[in-house]
Design a protein around this motif. Structure first.
Motif, short mmCIF file in Angstrom:
data_model
loop_
_atom_site.label_atom_id
_atom_site.label_comp_id
_atom_site.label_asym_id
_atom_site.label_seq_id
_atom_site.Cartn_x
_atom_site.Cartn_y
_atom_site.Cartn_z
N ALA A 1 44.59 44.76 40.52
CA ALA A 1 44.58 43.44 39.90
C ALA A 1 44.26 42.36 40.93
O ALA A 1 43.54 41.39 40.63
CB ALA A 1 45.93 43.15 39.25
N GLU A 2 44.78 42.53 42.15
CA GLU A 2 44.49 41.56 43.21
C GLU A 2 42.99 41.54 43.53
O GLU A 2 42.38 40.47 43.65
CB GLU A 2 45.28 41.93 44.46
CG GLU A 2 44.99 41.04 45.66
CD GLU A 2 45.73 41.50 46.91
OE1 GLU A 2 45.28 41.15 48.01
OE2 GLU A 2 46.75 42.21 46.78
N GLU A 3 42.39 42.74 43.66
CA GLU A 3 40.95 42.81 43.95
C GLU A 3 40.13 42.25 42.79
O GLU A 3 39.11 41.59 43.00
CB GLU A 3 40.57 44.26 44.24
CG GLU A 3 41.19 44.81 45.52
CD GLU A 3 40.94 46.28 45.72
OE1 GLU A 3 40.39 46.93 44.78
OE2 GLU A 3 41.30 46.81 46.79
N PHE A 4 40.59 42.51 41.58
CA PHE A 4 39.90 41.99 40.40
C PHE A 4 39.95 40.47 40.35
O PHE A 4 38.93 39.80 40.15
CB PHE A 4 40.53 42.58 39.14
CG PHE A 4 39.99 42.02 37.85
CD1 PHE A 4 38.73 42.36 37.40
CD2 PHE A 4 40.75 41.14 37.10
CE1 PHE A 4 38.23 41.84 36.21
CE2 PHE A 4 40.27 40.62 35.91
CZ PHE A 4 39.00 40.97 35.47
N MET A 5 41.14 39.89 40.59
CA MET A 5 41.29 38.44 40.52
C MET A 5 40.56 37.74 41.67
O MET A 5 40.27 36.54 41.58
CB MET A 5 42.77 38.06 40.53
CG MET A 5 43.56 38.50 39.30
SD MET A 5 42.84 37.94 37.73
CE MET A 5 42.81 36.17 37.95
N ALA A 6 40.25 38.46 42.73
CA ALA A 6 39.48 37.86 43.82
C ALA A 6 38.04 37.58 43.41
O ALA A 6 37.32 36.83 44.08
CB ALA A 6 39.52 38.78 45.04
#
Length: 269
Positions: free
Chosen positions: A207-212
């Motif tokens: 999710a962190e990589e996606f939201m980046a």
């Protein structure tokens, strides 16, 4: 300039109560009246000391202690029966003592507020937003992470137990996303505090990589580097994500009938 502190009443009181209750655990089904009175007396004393300290530490000119309304979670629970279904009930000793704690708070010069249909989080978010629109300083006093998205709107958040302000950098370090992205991030990974399950197969790192890839879910989905498998998972559960986002987003447009003059600090009686 006004400096307004908005206190999340039960977040503060339940923590103070837990400390006073701890020496007596495990409590019997029938608690001796002397024990009951001692726990509540200690809790009230700590509450008043904490309020006095916060007035000084935060240099407050105005303050409001906000309680949840009796029916405050109903609209969210109607949308999602899972919402707060795992929440432990308030200890009966504390529940019975709340009216007296509220009275003691108001006698100390801090006004209390609650409306039956509103959660404290939404009331506080509404007041904080309106105060910032008038260019006044506002500090939310709570350890509830649900307020963190407001950091992106010029609101300060103060942890009354760690005795420090929460920064945007701390949020980014802990969650991997900016404060204004937190609701989307929780909608993906889930939020155990509110019993929101999130999207199957999406963990914090993904999710962190996606939201980046974008400031919003839609921006990230449209990014050319969005992983196809992740995009498929999110698209398949889009309606659930929309629901979780609606539930986790704080309300900021409630009609409360309050003004700054109502919550100006007074000296204790």
């Amino acid at each position: 300039m006004a400096r307004v502190i908005l206190l999340d009443a039960l977040n503060l009181i339940r923590r103070l109560y837990a400390v006073q209750e701890r020496p007596y655990l495990p409590l019997a089904e029938e608690v001796a009246e002397g024990t009951r009175q001692q726990i509540i007396s200690n809790t009230q004393q700590m509450l008043l000391q904490t309020l006095s300290r916060l007035r000084q530490e935060l240099q407050a000119t105005h303050a409001l202690m906000v309680f949840d309304g009796d029916n405050s979670s109903q609209w969210r629970q109607k949308l999602c029966a899972l919402y707060k279904a795992n929440r432990k009930p308030m200890p009966s000793i504390l529940a019975a003592a709340l009216p007296d704690l509220l009275t003691a708070t108001e006698l100390s010069g801090v006004k209390c507020f609650h409306q039956a249909e509103y959660e404290a989080d939404d009331v506080i978010a509404t007041i904080a937003t309106k105060i910032r629109q008038h260019q006044q300083d506002v500090v939310i006093v709570s350890t509830d992470k649900g307020y963190l998205p407001l950091l992106g709107q010029g609101v300060e958040i103060y942890d009354p137990f760690a005795r420090h302000y929460v920064s945007r950098e701390q949020v980014k370090e802990k969650f991997g996303v900016q404060p204004e992205q937190l609701v989307s991030w929780w909608s993906l990974v889930g939020d155990s505090t509110n019993n929101i399950p999130g999207v199957n197969g999406v963990g914090p790192k993904g999710a962190e990589e996606f939201m980046a890839l974008g400031r919003s879910l839609n921006d990230a989905l449209q990014h050319p580097d969005c992983p196809k498998k992740l995009k498929l998972k999110i698209t398949e559960q889009k309606q659930d994500i929309i629901l979780y986002t609606q539930i986790l987003t704080l309300q900021t447009q409630l009609e409360l009938g309050l003004n700054l003059q109502d919550i100006r600090l007074t000296e204790s009686s």
